[in-house]
Design an enzyme around this catalytic site. Structure first.
Site, PDB file in Angstrom:
ATOM      1  N   ASP A  69       0.807  -1.223   0.000  1.00  0.00           N
ATOM      2  CA  ASP A  69       0.000   0.000   0.000  1.00  0.00           C
ATOM      3  C   ASP A  69       0.840   1.272   0.000  1.00  0.00           C
ATOM      4  OD1 ASP A  69      -2.464  -0.918  -0.344  1.00  0.00           O
ATOM      5  OD2 ASP A  69      -3.243  -0.398   1.626  1.00  0.00           O
ATOM      6  N   ASP A 109     -11.206  37.878 -32.784  1.00  0.00           N
ATOM      7  CA  ASP A 109     -10.541  36.597 -32.996  1.00  0.00           C
ATOM      8  C   ASP A 109     -11.272  35.442 -32.309  1.00  0.00           C
ATOM      9  OD1 ASP A 109      -8.364  35.529 -34.370  1.00  0.00           O
ATOM     10  OD2 ASP A 109      -7.382  35.085 -32.461  1.00  0.00           O
ATOM     11  N   GLY A 135      -8.981  29.971 -35.804  1.00  0.00           N
ATOM     12  CA  GLY A 135     -10.009  30.494 -36.696  1.00  0.00           C
ATOM     13  C   GLY A 135      -9.676  30.439 -38.176  1.00  0.00           C
ATOM     14  N   LEU A 136      -8.496  30.933 -38.552  1.00  0.00           N
ATOM     15  CA  LEU A 136      -8.176  31.004 -39.974  1.00  0.00           C
ATOM     16  C   LEU A 136      -8.066  29.595 -40.560  1.00  0.00           C
ATOM     17  CD1 LEU A 136      -7.352  32.572 -42.507  1.00  0.00           C
ATOM     18  CD2 LEU A 136      -4.988  32.484 -41.710  1.00  0.00           C
TER      19      LEU A 136
HETATM   20  S1  SF4 Z   1      -7.354  -2.813  -2.396  1.00  0.00           S
HETATM   21 FE1  SF4 Z   1      -6.997  -1.345  -0.763  1.00  0.00          FE
HETATM   22  S2  SF4 Z   1      -5.766  -2.447   0.736  1.00  0.00           S
HETATM   23 FE2  SF4 Z   1      -5.682  -3.602  -1.160  1.00  0.00          FE
HETATM   24  S3  SF4 Z   1      -3.844  -2.852  -2.175  1.00  0.00           S
HETATM   25 FE3  SF4 Z   1      -5.536  -1.642  -2.965  1.00  0.00          FE
HETATM   26  S4  SF4 Z   1      -5.583   0.112  -1.638  1.00  0.00           S
HETATM   27 FE4  SF4 Z   1      -4.349  -1.394  -0.595  1.00  0.00          FE
END
Ligand code: SF4
Length: 520
Positions: free
Chosen positions: A36, A286, A421-422
Protein backbone atom coordinates in the site's frame (compact mmCIF):
# COMPACT_ATOMS: atom_id res chain seq x y z
CA UNK A 1 -18.60 -6.79 -7.80
CA UNK A 2 -18.03 -4.21 -10.47
CA UNK A 3 -15.66 -4.68 -13.40
CA UNK A 4 -13.35 -1.67 -13.17
CA UNK A 5 -10.50 -0.63 -15.39
CA UNK A 6 -10.18 3.10 -14.69
CA UNK A 7 -11.26 4.70 -11.46
CA UNK A 8 -11.85 8.43 -11.01
CA UNK A 9 -11.01 8.32 -7.30
CA UNK A 10 -8.80 6.21 -5.08
CA UNK A 11 -9.95 4.47 -1.88
CA UNK A 12 -10.87 6.73 1.08
CA UNK A 13 -7.58 6.17 2.89
CA UNK A 14 -5.84 8.00 0.01
CA UNK A 15 -8.04 10.97 0.93
CA UNK A 16 -6.84 10.62 4.54
CA UNK A 17 -3.22 10.57 3.33
CA UNK A 18 -3.89 13.72 1.26
CA UNK A 19 -5.04 15.57 4.38
CA UNK A 20 -2.12 14.35 6.50
CA UNK A 21 0.40 15.12 3.74
CA UNK A 22 -1.03 18.61 3.29
CA UNK A 23 -0.55 19.49 6.96
CA UNK A 24 2.37 20.01 9.32
CA UNK A 25 2.90 18.09 12.56
CA UNK A 26 0.24 15.48 11.80
CA UNK A 27 1.09 11.81 11.33
CA UNK A 28 -1.12 9.01 9.97
CA UNK A 29 -0.74 5.40 11.05
CA UNK A 30 -2.37 3.28 8.39
CA UNK A 31 -3.11 -0.37 9.04
CA UNK A 32 -2.51 -1.86 5.61
CA UNK A 33 -0.99 -4.78 3.74
CA UNK A 34 2.47 -4.75 2.22
CA UNK A 35 2.30 -2.84 -1.06
CA UNK A 36 0.00 0.00 0.00
CA UNK A 37 3.01 2.27 0.14
CA UNK A 38 2.34 2.83 -3.60
CA UNK A 39 0.37 5.87 -2.41
CA UNK A 40 3.67 7.59 -1.54
CA UNK A 41 4.37 7.94 -5.26
CA UNK A 42 1.33 10.13 -5.76
CA UNK A 43 3.04 12.71 -3.61
CA UNK A 44 6.67 12.20 -4.51
CA UNK A 45 6.12 11.85 -8.27
CA UNK A 46 2.87 13.64 -9.20
CA UNK A 47 3.06 16.49 -6.68
CA UNK A 48 6.87 16.16 -6.86
CA UNK A 49 7.21 16.61 -3.11
CA UNK A 50 10.69 16.55 -1.68
CA UNK A 51 9.59 14.49 1.35
CA UNK A 52 7.70 11.28 2.00
CA UNK A 53 4.11 11.75 3.15
CA UNK A 54 3.84 11.53 6.96
CA UNK A 55 2.40 8.01 6.98
CA UNK A 56 3.51 4.84 8.75
CA UNK A 57 2.10 1.65 7.26
CA UNK A 58 1.86 -1.58 9.25
CA UNK A 59 2.54 -3.47 5.95
CA UNK A 60 1.35 -6.86 7.18
CA UNK A 61 1.95 -9.90 4.98
CA UNK A 62 0.12 -13.20 4.52
CA UNK A 63 2.26 -14.91 7.18
CA UNK A 64 1.34 -12.21 9.73
CA UNK A 65 -2.33 -13.15 9.50
CA UNK A 66 -1.59 -16.31 11.47
CA UNK A 67 -0.23 -14.31 14.42
CA UNK A 68 -1.35 -11.06 15.93
CA UNK A 69 -1.68 -8.19 13.45
CA UNK A 70 -3.14 -6.17 16.35
CA UNK A 71 0.28 -6.28 17.97
CA UNK A 72 1.77 -4.80 14.78
CA UNK A 73 -0.73 -1.96 15.09
CA UNK A 74 0.28 -1.15 18.66
CA UNK A 75 3.99 -1.30 17.84
CA UNK A 76 3.57 0.96 14.79
CA UNK A 77 1.57 3.45 16.83
CA UNK A 78 4.24 3.63 19.53
CA UNK A 79 7.03 3.97 16.98
CA UNK A 80 5.19 6.69 15.03
CA UNK A 81 4.47 8.71 18.16
CA UNK A 82 8.05 8.41 19.39
CA UNK A 83 9.88 8.98 16.11
CA UNK A 84 7.77 11.73 14.52
CA UNK A 85 6.43 13.42 17.67
CA UNK A 86 3.34 14.79 15.86
CA UNK A 87 0.87 17.19 17.48
CA UNK A 88 -1.87 14.73 16.46
CA UNK A 89 -1.79 11.09 15.39
CA UNK A 90 -4.46 9.92 12.92
CA UNK A 91 -5.24 6.20 12.80
CA UNK A 92 -7.07 4.39 9.98
CA UNK A 93 -7.62 1.09 8.19
CA UNK A 94 -7.00 0.53 4.49
CA UNK A 95 -9.41 -1.70 2.53
CA UNK A 96 -7.79 -5.04 3.39
CA UNK A 97 -7.28 -4.13 7.05
CA UNK A 98 -10.95 -3.24 7.31
CA UNK A 99 -11.72 -6.91 6.63
CA UNK A 100 -9.54 -8.26 9.45
CA UNK A 101 -11.22 -5.99 11.98
CA UNK A 102 -8.30 -5.17 14.25
CA UNK A 103 -9.95 -1.82 14.99
CA UNK A 104 -6.73 0.23 15.16
CA UNK A 105 -8.65 3.29 16.41
CA UNK A 106 -9.81 1.44 19.53
CA UNK A 107 -6.33 -0.05 20.01
CA UNK A 108 -4.77 3.43 19.80
CA UNK A 109 -7.17 4.90 22.35
CA UNK A 110 -6.29 2.09 24.77
CA UNK A 111 -2.54 2.24 24.13
CA UNK A 112 -1.85 5.28 26.32
CA UNK A 113 0.14 7.14 23.68
CA UNK A 114 1.94 10.40 24.49
CA UNK A 115 0.03 12.28 21.70
CA UNK A 116 -3.67 12.96 21.05
CA UNK A 117 -5.15 10.32 18.71
CA UNK A 118 -7.99 10.78 16.23
CA UNK A 119 -9.38 7.48 14.92
CA UNK A 120 -10.89 7.46 11.41
CA UNK A 121 -13.54 5.11 10.01
CA UNK A 122 -12.83 4.94 6.28
CA UNK A 123 -15.73 2.79 4.89
CA UNK A 124 -13.52 1.62 2.03
CA UNK A 125 -16.16 -0.44 0.23
CA UNK A 126 -18.81 2.24 -0.01
CA UNK A 127 -16.87 5.52 -0.15
CA UNK A 128 -13.98 7.01 -2.11
CA UNK A 129 -11.02 9.34 -1.95
CA UNK A 130 -12.70 12.76 -1.73
CA UNK A 131 -15.08 11.47 0.93
CA UNK A 132 -12.03 10.11 2.83
CA UNK A 133 -10.36 13.54 2.68
CA UNK A 134 -13.56 15.31 3.78
CA UNK A 135 -14.13 12.89 6.66
CA UNK A 136 -10.50 13.13 7.84
CA UNK A 137 -10.52 16.92 7.77
CA UNK A 138 -13.86 17.04 9.60
CA UNK A 139 -12.77 14.58 12.32
CA UNK A 140 -9.55 16.54 12.83
CA UNK A 141 -11.29 19.91 13.12
CA UNK A 142 -14.07 18.53 15.30
CA UNK A 143 -11.62 16.61 17.47
CA UNK A 144 -9.52 19.73 18.07
CA UNK A 145 -12.28 22.33 18.39
CA UNK A 146 -15.20 20.61 20.17
CA UNK A 147 -13.93 21.71 23.55
CA UNK A 148 -13.93 25.37 22.47
CA UNK A 149 -17.56 25.20 21.26
CA UNK A 150 -19.87 27.72 22.95
CA UNK A 151 -23.20 26.47 24.36
CA UNK A 152 -25.77 25.86 21.59
CA UNK A 153 -27.66 28.98 20.58
CA UNK A 154 -24.90 31.40 21.70
CA UNK A 155 -24.77 34.51 19.48
CA UNK A 156 -21.44 35.10 17.75
CA UNK A 157 -19.88 38.28 19.15
CA UNK A 158 -19.41 41.05 16.57
CA UNK A 159 -15.92 41.86 15.29
CA UNK A 160 -13.95 44.08 17.68
CA UNK A 161 -14.13 47.72 16.55
CA UNK A 162 -11.10 48.55 14.38
CA UNK A 163 -10.16 44.87 13.87
CA UNK A 164 -9.49 43.82 10.27
CA UNK A 165 -12.00 41.36 8.83
CA UNK A 166 -10.66 37.86 8.23
CA UNK A 167 -11.69 34.51 6.74
CA UNK A 168 -10.39 30.95 6.68
CA UNK A 169 -9.72 29.23 3.34
CA UNK A 170 -10.88 25.66 3.84
CA UNK A 171 -10.50 22.65 1.53
CA UNK A 172 -7.25 22.97 -0.45
CA UNK A 173 -5.06 19.85 -0.25
CA UNK A 174 -2.11 18.19 -1.89
CA UNK A 175 -3.20 16.36 -5.06
CA UNK A 176 -6.12 18.78 -5.42
CA UNK A 177 -6.39 20.46 -8.82
CA UNK A 178 -4.12 23.57 -8.80
CA UNK A 179 -4.74 24.13 -5.06
CA UNK A 180 -1.23 25.51 -4.53
CA UNK A 181 -1.80 28.46 -6.90
CA UNK A 182 -5.51 28.92 -6.17
CA UNK A 183 -4.64 29.67 -2.54
CA UNK A 184 -2.08 32.32 -3.57
CA UNK A 185 -4.53 33.91 -5.99
CA UNK A 186 -7.44 34.04 -3.53
CA UNK A 187 -5.23 35.34 -0.71
CA UNK A 188 -4.13 38.15 -3.04
CA UNK A 189 -7.72 38.90 -4.04
CA UNK A 190 -8.89 39.03 -0.42
CA UNK A 191 -5.97 41.20 0.58
CA UNK A 192 -6.88 43.74 -2.12
CA UNK A 193 -10.35 43.86 -0.50
CA UNK A 194 -8.77 44.53 2.91
CA UNK A 195 -9.59 41.01 4.18
CA UNK A 196 -6.99 38.93 6.04
CA UNK A 197 -6.67 35.17 5.74
CA UNK A 198 -6.70 33.68 9.23
CA UNK A 199 -6.06 29.98 8.50
CA UNK A 200 -5.61 28.03 5.25
CA UNK A 201 -6.36 24.35 5.88
CA UNK A 202 -5.58 21.54 5.44
CA UNK A 203 -2.86 22.83 3.05
CA UNK A 204 0.06 24.09 5.13
CA UNK A 205 -1.77 24.12 8.50
CA UNK A 206 -0.71 22.51 11.78
CA UNK A 207 -3.19 21.21 14.39
CA UNK A 208 -2.38 24.35 16.38
CA UNK A 209 -3.45 26.48 13.40
CA UNK A 210 -6.75 24.58 13.22
CA UNK A 211 -7.48 25.63 16.78
CA UNK A 212 -7.48 29.25 15.61
CA UNK A 213 -10.24 28.66 13.00
CA UNK A 214 -13.08 30.17 15.13
CA UNK A 215 -11.19 33.48 15.34
CA UNK A 216 -12.06 34.34 11.70
CA UNK A 217 -15.32 36.03 10.73
CA UNK A 218 -16.28 33.45 8.09
CA UNK A 219 -15.15 30.32 6.26
CA UNK A 220 -14.53 30.17 2.53
CA UNK A 221 -15.63 26.72 1.34
CA UNK A 222 -12.98 26.72 -1.37
CA UNK A 223 -12.99 23.01 -2.28
CA UNK A 224 -16.40 21.66 -1.22
CA UNK A 225 -15.41 18.07 -2.02
CA UNK A 226 -13.09 18.33 1.01
CA UNK A 227 -14.48 21.16 3.14
CA UNK A 228 -18.28 21.05 2.87
CA UNK A 229 -18.76 18.86 5.93
CA UNK A 230 -16.37 20.93 8.04
CA UNK A 231 -17.89 24.27 7.00
CA UNK A 232 -21.38 23.05 7.93
CA UNK A 233 -20.16 21.85 11.32
CA UNK A 234 -18.40 25.17 11.98
CA UNK A 235 -21.56 27.04 10.95
CA UNK A 236 -23.70 24.93 13.31
CA UNK A 237 -21.29 24.87 16.22
CA UNK A 238 -19.64 28.29 16.12
CA UNK A 239 -22.21 30.22 14.06
CA UNK A 240 -19.56 30.98 11.42
CA UNK A 241 -21.01 32.01 8.05
CA UNK A 242 -19.89 29.98 5.01
CA UNK A 243 -18.90 31.68 1.76
CA UNK A 244 -19.85 29.18 -0.87
CA UNK A 245 -19.32 30.82 -4.27
CA UNK A 246 -16.34 29.16 -5.93
CA UNK A 247 -14.34 31.98 -7.53
CA UNK A 248 -13.63 30.20 -10.80
CA UNK A 249 -14.12 32.32 -13.92
CA UNK A 250 -14.59 36.07 -14.23
CA UNK A 251 -18.27 36.21 -13.24
CA UNK A 252 -17.92 33.79 -10.31
CA UNK A 253 -14.90 35.74 -9.01
CA UNK A 254 -17.00 38.92 -8.97
CA UNK A 255 -19.85 37.06 -7.25
CA UNK A 256 -17.34 35.75 -4.72
CA UNK A 257 -16.11 39.28 -3.95
CA UNK A 258 -19.72 40.39 -3.46
CA UNK A 259 -20.47 37.41 -1.18
CA UNK A 260 -17.37 38.03 0.96
CA UNK A 261 -18.29 41.71 1.24
CA UNK A 262 -21.83 40.93 2.29
CA UNK A 263 -20.80 38.20 4.80
CA UNK A 264 -18.28 40.57 6.43
CA UNK A 265 -20.39 43.72 6.19
CA UNK A 266 -17.89 45.52 3.93
CA UNK A 267 -18.53 48.17 1.36
CA UNK A 268 -16.51 47.00 -1.64
CA UNK A 269 -16.48 48.28 -5.21
CA UNK A 270 -16.17 45.04 -7.19
CA UNK A 271 -14.67 46.86 -10.22
CA UNK A 272 -11.87 48.24 -8.07
CA UNK A 273 -10.72 44.85 -6.71
CA UNK A 274 -9.17 43.49 -9.88
CA UNK A 275 -9.69 42.58 -13.49
CA UNK A 276 -9.19 39.62 -15.78
CA UNK A 277 -8.28 39.71 -19.45
CA UNK A 278 -10.76 36.88 -20.18
CA UNK A 279 -13.77 39.13 -20.99
CA UNK A 280 -11.78 41.20 -23.51
CA UNK A 281 -10.19 38.14 -25.16
CA UNK A 282 -13.65 36.54 -25.46
CA UNK A 283 -15.11 39.73 -26.93
CA UNK A 284 -12.26 40.31 -29.37
CA UNK A 285 -13.04 39.44 -32.98
CA UNK A 286 -10.54 36.60 -33.00
CA UNK A 287 -12.86 34.73 -30.62
CA UNK A 288 -15.99 35.00 -32.75
CA UNK A 289 -15.44 31.52 -34.13
CA UNK A 290 -15.68 30.11 -30.57
CA UNK A 291 -19.36 31.07 -30.37
CA UNK A 292 -21.67 28.09 -30.22
CA UNK A 293 -18.88 25.47 -30.10
CA UNK A 294 -20.49 22.42 -28.57
CA UNK A 295 -18.72 21.43 -25.36
CA UNK A 296 -19.07 18.44 -23.04
CA UNK A 297 -18.08 18.98 -19.38
CA UNK A 298 -17.27 16.15 -16.95
CA UNK A 299 -15.29 16.65 -13.72
CA UNK A 300 -15.56 16.68 -9.93
CA UNK A 301 -18.70 18.52 -8.83
CA UNK A 302 -17.19 21.95 -8.20
CA UNK A 303 -15.07 22.13 -11.33
CA UNK A 304 -17.89 20.80 -13.50
CA UNK A 305 -20.38 23.43 -12.29
CA UNK A 306 -17.84 26.26 -12.52
CA UNK A 307 -16.56 25.23 -15.95
CA UNK A 308 -20.07 25.03 -17.43
CA UNK A 309 -20.74 28.61 -16.36
CA UNK A 310 -17.46 29.89 -17.84
CA UNK A 311 -18.03 27.88 -21.02
CA UNK A 312 -21.47 29.31 -21.69
CA UNK A 313 -21.39 32.79 -20.19
CA UNK A 314 -17.79 33.79 -20.74
CA UNK A 315 -16.55 31.87 -23.78
CA UNK A 316 -19.82 31.69 -25.73
CA UNK A 317 -19.74 27.88 -26.06
CA UNK A 318 -22.86 25.75 -26.03
CA UNK A 319 -22.81 23.26 -23.13
CA UNK A 320 -24.25 20.03 -24.60
CA UNK A 321 -23.39 17.69 -21.73
CA UNK A 322 -22.61 18.10 -18.02
CA UNK A 323 -21.73 15.47 -15.48
CA UNK A 324 -19.68 14.42 -12.49
CA UNK A 325 -18.19 11.38 -10.82
CA UNK A 326 -18.67 12.98 -7.37
CA UNK A 327 -21.80 11.32 -6.04
CA UNK A 328 -21.71 13.59 -2.98
CA UNK A 329 -22.20 16.58 -5.31
CA UNK A 330 -24.80 14.92 -7.56
CA UNK A 331 -27.64 17.12 -6.36
CA UNK A 332 -25.75 20.37 -7.13
CA UNK A 333 -24.63 19.15 -10.55
CA UNK A 334 -28.19 18.06 -11.39
CA UNK A 335 -29.48 21.51 -10.45
CA UNK A 336 -26.75 23.18 -12.56
CA UNK A 337 -27.46 20.92 -15.54
CA UNK A 338 -31.13 21.94 -15.45
CA UNK A 339 -30.08 25.53 -16.12
CA UNK A 340 -28.57 24.39 -19.41
CA UNK A 341 -31.64 22.30 -20.29
CA UNK A 342 -29.65 19.10 -19.71
CA UNK A 343 -29.90 15.97 -17.65
CA UNK A 344 -26.72 15.54 -15.61
CA UNK A 345 -24.60 12.44 -16.13
CA UNK A 346 -23.73 11.10 -12.67
CA UNK A 347 -21.41 8.13 -12.95
CA UNK A 348 -17.97 6.87 -12.04
CA UNK A 349 -17.92 4.48 -14.97
CA UNK A 350 -15.74 5.93 -17.73
CA UNK A 351 -17.44 3.70 -20.32
CA UNK A 352 -20.70 5.55 -19.70
CA UNK A 353 -18.87 8.84 -20.10
CA UNK A 354 -17.31 7.63 -23.34
CA UNK A 355 -20.69 6.49 -24.68
CA UNK A 356 -22.15 9.90 -23.87
CA UNK A 357 -19.32 11.73 -25.61
CA UNK A 358 -19.76 9.46 -28.63
CA UNK A 359 -23.49 10.10 -28.67
CA UNK A 360 -23.21 13.88 -28.34
CA UNK A 361 -20.22 14.31 -30.68
CA UNK A 362 -19.12 17.62 -29.07
CA UNK A 363 -16.47 19.81 -30.63
CA UNK A 364 -14.61 19.99 -27.34
CA UNK A 365 -14.37 18.07 -24.06
CA UNK A 366 -13.52 19.67 -20.71
CA UNK A 367 -12.77 16.87 -18.29
CA UNK A 368 -10.27 14.88 -16.29
CA UNK A 369 -7.30 12.81 -17.37
CA UNK A 370 -9.80 10.03 -18.27
CA UNK A 371 -11.67 12.31 -20.65
CA UNK A 372 -8.35 13.25 -22.21
CA UNK A 373 -7.96 9.58 -23.21
CA UNK A 374 -11.57 9.30 -24.36
CA UNK A 375 -11.31 12.48 -26.42
CA UNK A 376 -8.02 11.34 -27.92
CA UNK A 377 -9.61 8.09 -29.09
CA UNK A 378 -12.53 9.96 -30.63
CA UNK A 379 -10.38 12.70 -32.17
CA UNK A 380 -11.97 15.52 -30.16
CA UNK A 381 -9.99 18.44 -28.66
CA UNK A 382 -9.85 18.32 -24.86
CA UNK A 383 -8.62 20.35 -21.88
CA UNK A 384 -8.19 19.02 -18.34
CA UNK A 385 -10.13 20.96 -15.71
CA UNK A 386 -10.20 18.64 -12.68
CA UNK A 387 -8.70 15.69 -10.87
CA UNK A 388 -7.85 12.92 -11.50
CA UNK A 389 -4.97 14.52 -13.34
CA UNK A 390 -1.50 13.48 -14.32
CA UNK A 391 1.86 15.04 -13.59
CA UNK A 392 1.61 17.70 -16.31
CA UNK A 393 -1.32 19.20 -14.45
CA UNK A 394 0.90 19.87 -11.42
CA UNK A 395 3.02 22.39 -13.31
CA UNK A 396 6.05 24.34 -12.22
CA UNK A 397 4.64 27.66 -13.49
CA UNK A 398 1.96 29.70 -11.72
CA UNK A 399 -1.35 28.33 -13.06
CA UNK A 400 -4.34 28.98 -10.80
CA UNK A 401 -7.88 28.22 -11.92
CA UNK A 402 -9.47 30.63 -9.46
CA UNK A 403 -9.63 34.41 -9.28
CA UNK A 404 -8.90 36.84 -12.09
CA UNK A 405 -5.56 35.33 -13.08
CA UNK A 406 -7.24 31.90 -12.98
CA UNK A 407 -9.75 33.16 -15.56
CA UNK A 408 -6.85 34.16 -17.84
CA UNK A 409 -5.40 30.65 -17.45
CA UNK A 410 -8.79 29.07 -18.26
CA UNK A 411 -9.11 31.11 -21.46
CA UNK A 412 -5.69 30.07 -22.76
CA UNK A 413 -6.02 26.43 -21.73
CA UNK A 414 -9.41 25.87 -23.28
CA UNK A 415 -8.77 27.65 -26.56
CA UNK A 416 -5.38 26.02 -27.10
CA UNK A 417 -6.59 22.54 -28.22
CA UNK A 418 -9.07 23.99 -30.75
CA UNK A 419 -8.18 24.54 -34.35
CA UNK A 420 -7.57 28.26 -34.84
CA UNK A 421 -10.01 30.49 -36.70
CA UNK A 422 -8.18 31.00 -39.97
CA UNK A 423 -7.26 27.35 -40.32
CA UNK A 424 -10.84 26.30 -39.56
CA UNK A 425 -12.05 28.65 -42.28
CA UNK A 426 -9.51 27.38 -44.82
CA UNK A 427 -10.43 23.77 -44.06
CA UNK A 428 -14.04 24.56 -44.99
CA UNK A 429 -12.86 25.84 -48.35
CA UNK A 430 -9.91 23.67 -49.37
CA UNK A 431 -10.11 20.19 -47.97
CA UNK A 432 -7.66 18.43 -50.34
CA UNK A 433 -4.45 20.24 -49.41
CA UNK A 434 -1.53 17.83 -49.03
CA UNK A 435 -0.42 19.42 -45.75
CA UNK A 436 -3.42 21.08 -44.12
CA UNK A 437 -6.38 18.75 -44.39
CA UNK A 438 -8.99 16.90 -42.34
CA UNK A 439 -6.78 14.00 -41.43
CA UNK A 440 -4.06 16.00 -39.66
CA UNK A 441 -4.42 17.86 -36.42
CA UNK A 442 -4.42 21.61 -35.86
CA UNK A 443 -1.13 22.92 -37.26
CA UNK A 444 -0.37 25.05 -34.17
CA UNK A 445 -0.09 21.80 -32.19
CA UNK A 446 2.60 20.38 -34.45
CA UNK A 447 2.08 16.63 -34.82
CA UNK A 448 0.27 16.37 -31.47
CA UNK A 449 -3.25 16.08 -32.83
CA UNK A 450 -2.40 13.89 -35.81
CA UNK A 451 -3.05 10.50 -34.26
CA UNK A 452 -6.41 11.58 -33.06
CA UNK A 453 -7.42 13.12 -36.32
CA UNK A 454 -6.21 10.12 -38.31
CA UNK A 455 -9.04 8.20 -36.70
CA UNK A 456 -11.76 10.08 -38.54
CA UNK A 457 -14.47 10.86 -36.02
CA UNK A 458 -17.05 10.26 -38.75
CA UNK A 459 -15.86 6.77 -39.57
CA UNK A 460 -18.83 4.96 -38.22
CA UNK A 461 -18.60 6.39 -34.72
CA UNK A 462 -22.31 6.91 -34.72
CA UNK A 463 -23.32 3.89 -36.83
CA UNK A 464 -26.35 2.19 -35.31
CA UNK A 465 -25.48 -1.19 -33.80
CA UNK A 466 -27.85 -3.25 -35.91
CA UNK A 467 -26.24 -1.92 -39.12
CA UNK A 468 -29.75 -1.38 -40.51
CA UNK A 469 -28.78 1.95 -42.14
CA UNK A 470 -26.63 2.15 -45.24
CA UNK A 471 -25.00 5.29 -46.62
CA UNK A 472 -24.88 5.33 -50.41
CA UNK A 473 -21.63 6.34 -52.07
CA UNK A 474 -22.69 9.88 -53.05
CA UNK A 475 -24.11 10.60 -49.59
CA UNK A 476 -20.90 9.42 -47.91
CA UNK A 477 -18.95 11.71 -50.29
CA UNK A 478 -21.19 14.63 -49.45
CA UNK A 479 -20.78 13.91 -45.73
CA UNK A 480 -16.99 14.14 -46.14
CA UNK A 481 -17.43 17.77 -47.27
CA UNK A 482 -18.49 18.65 -43.75
CA UNK A 483 -15.46 19.67 -41.64
CA UNK A 484 -14.32 16.83 -39.40
CA UNK A 485 -15.08 18.54 -36.09
CA UNK A 486 -18.83 18.66 -36.82
CA UNK A 487 -19.02 15.65 -39.15
CA UNK A 488 -19.73 13.12 -36.40
CA UNK A 489 -22.69 15.16 -35.24
CA UNK A 490 -24.01 15.44 -38.83
CA UNK A 491 -23.69 11.69 -39.30
CA UNK A 492 -25.59 10.91 -36.12
CA UNK A 493 -28.35 13.40 -36.81
CA UNK A 494 -28.84 12.06 -40.33
CA UNK A 495 -29.02 8.48 -39.08
CA UNK A 496 -31.48 9.48 -36.37
CA UNK A 497 -33.58 11.27 -38.98
CA UNK A 498 -33.48 8.20 -41.26
CA UNK A 499 -34.61 5.89 -38.44
CA UNK A 500 -37.43 8.25 -37.50
CA UNK A 501 -38.60 8.34 -41.12
CA UNK A 502 -38.30 4.60 -41.72
CA UNK A 503 -35.46 4.95 -44.27
CA UNK A 504 -32.82 2.25 -44.61
CA UNK A 505 -30.57 3.96 -47.17
CA UNK A 506 -29.18 7.44 -46.74
CA UNK A 507 -28.90 9.42 -49.97
CA UNK A 508 -27.64 12.96 -50.53
CA UNK A 509 -31.21 14.28 -50.19
CA UNK A 510 -31.62 12.53 -46.84
CA UNK A 511 -28.53 14.34 -45.60
CA UNK A 512 -29.95 17.73 -46.57
CA UNK A 513 -33.47 16.89 -45.34
CA UNK A 514 -31.97 15.97 -41.97
CA UNK A 515 -29.98 19.22 -41.93
CA UNK A 516 -33.13 21.23 -42.62
CA UNK A 517 -35.07 19.23 -40.03
CA UNK A 518 -32.55 19.80 -37.24
CA UNK A 519 -31.89 23.44 -38.04
CA UNK A 520 -35.61 24.06 -37.61
S1 SF4 B 1 -7.35 -2.81 -2.40
FE1 SF4 B 1 -7.00 -1.34 -0.76
S2 SF4 B 1 -5.77 -2.45 0.74
FE2 SF4 B 1 -5.68 -3.60 -1.16
S3 SF4 B 1 -3.84 -2.85 -2.17
FE3 SF4 B 1 -5.54 -1.64 -2.97
S4 SF4 B 1 -5.58 0.11 -1.64
FE4 SF4 B 1 -4.35 -1.39 -0.60
Amino acid sequence: MELTLWTYEGPPHVGAIRVAASMRDVHLMLHSPQGDTYADLLFTMIEREGRRPPVTYTTFQARDLGSSTAEMVINSLRESAERFKPQVLLVADSCTAELIQDQPGALALGADLPVPVIPLEMAAYTRKENWGAAETFYQLVRGLLSRQAPPPGTERPPREPGARPSVNLLGPTKLGFRCRDDVVEIERLLSSMGVDVNVVAPLGASPQDLQAIPKADANVNLCPEVSDLTCSWLARTFGMPTISTIPMGWGATRDFIAEVASALGLDVDVDAVGESRLPWYSRSIDSTYLTGKRVFVFADGSHAIAAARVARDEMGFEVVGLGTYSRERARDVRAAAKEYGLEALITDNYLEVEAKVQELQPEMVLGTQMERHIAKRLGIPCAVISTPAHVQDYPARYSPQMGFEGANVLFDTWVHPLIMGLEEHLLHMFRDDFEFNDSVGPSHLGSEGEGARAQDSSSGAGQPDDGAIVWDFEAEKELKKIPFFVRGKARRNTEKFAVEHGLTTIEVDTLYDAKAHFSN
